[in-house]
Design an enzyme around this catalytic site. Sequence first.
Site, PDB file in Angstrom:
ATOM      1  N   SER A 211       0.810  -1.218   0.000  1.00 29.63           N
ATOM      2  CA  SER A 211       0.000   0.000   0.000  1.00 29.63           C
ATOM      3  C   SER A 211       0.839   1.262   0.000  1.00 29.63           C
ATOM      4  CB  SER A 211      -0.942   0.005   1.212  1.00 29.63           C
ATOM      5  OG  SER A 211      -0.215  -0.151   2.419  1.00 29.63           O
TER       6      SER A 211
ATOM      7  N   ASP B 185      -5.704   7.514   9.094  1.00 30.37           N
ATOM      8  CA  ASP B 185      -5.769   6.222   9.777  1.00 30.37           C
ATOM      9  C   ASP B 185      -4.572   5.994  10.691  1.00 30.37           C
ATOM     10  OD1 ASP B 185      -3.711   5.640   8.009  1.00 30.37           O
ATOM     11  OD2 ASP B 185      -4.649   3.862   7.149  1.00 30.37           O
TER      12      ASP B 185
ATOM     13  N   HIS C  25      -0.978   4.711   7.342  1.00 30.95           N
ATOM     14  CA  HIS C  25      -0.394   4.985   6.034  1.00 30.95           C
ATOM     15  C   HIS C  25       0.099   6.440   5.986  1.00 30.95           C
ATOM     16  CE1 HIS C  25      -3.027   1.485   5.184  1.00 30.95           C
ATOM     17  NE2 HIS C  25      -2.054   1.170   4.359  1.00 30.95           N
TER      18      HIS C  25
END
Length: 259
Positions: A68, A231, A234
């Site tokens: 990611s 979050d 990330h």
Amino acid sequence: MTRLRFATILASVVVGCALGIRILLARQAAIARRRIGKPLGEQSIDADRVWRSSLPGDAVELVVLGDSLAAGLGAEHRKQTLGGRIAKAVAWELQQPVRLHTAAVVGSESSALEHQLDSLPSEYRADVAVIVVGGNDVTHLVPASTASAQLERAILRLQDAGTPVVVGTCPDLGTLRPVPQPLRALLSRMSRRLAAEQTRVAWRTGAVPVDLRHLVGPTFHAEPDEMFSLDRFHPSATGYRRTAEALLPAVVTALRSRR
């Protein structure tokens, strides 16, 4: 107390402690998952395009593989993704357009690199590849030796096609504030071990390792509100900028060495 009885009691205590630790870590992992959630979803922004298309010359082919972080999850605009930032900066440095191809997939472990390479068009040949992977290997308890072997196969496959490779090694998961202690400290040690294995693999194969733990980890630790997205797991736009800046010199050097 006989030696045999003492040994039996000691073994029982050790087993009990190990079980207790596993239960504690499992509970803390559940806490971390609840805290982090998935507010960003599981799809990153599509940043694939020709960057700085107005510049002269043929476009440099840049492929980004990994997880990611490589895919840019958390960026709000395509220019803020890791691939977008690297592509823009490379175009500026070389004064050439850069065509970005993002093969990275959110949630990937090192085992997914082979599939990501398979997903590329058969005729596709990148001028440079950037691989950033490892965080999911750590959180899913993949042995460092296994993950690094999978990385090595991907590097060799790219090099066989004539593509130089830059590896952003596993970042420091100890910077993740939503993860409680002692799980956070354990993840930090595990990510350091994997990064060391990835570095050895890169040097052994002729790829260029970039130590993200050392180059950007302290900033993520000191400035979490600025460096992480909502979050707190990330990177934010600023976090991706700092990560891209760390990778850029190796990418530019790899491209110039081909000339």
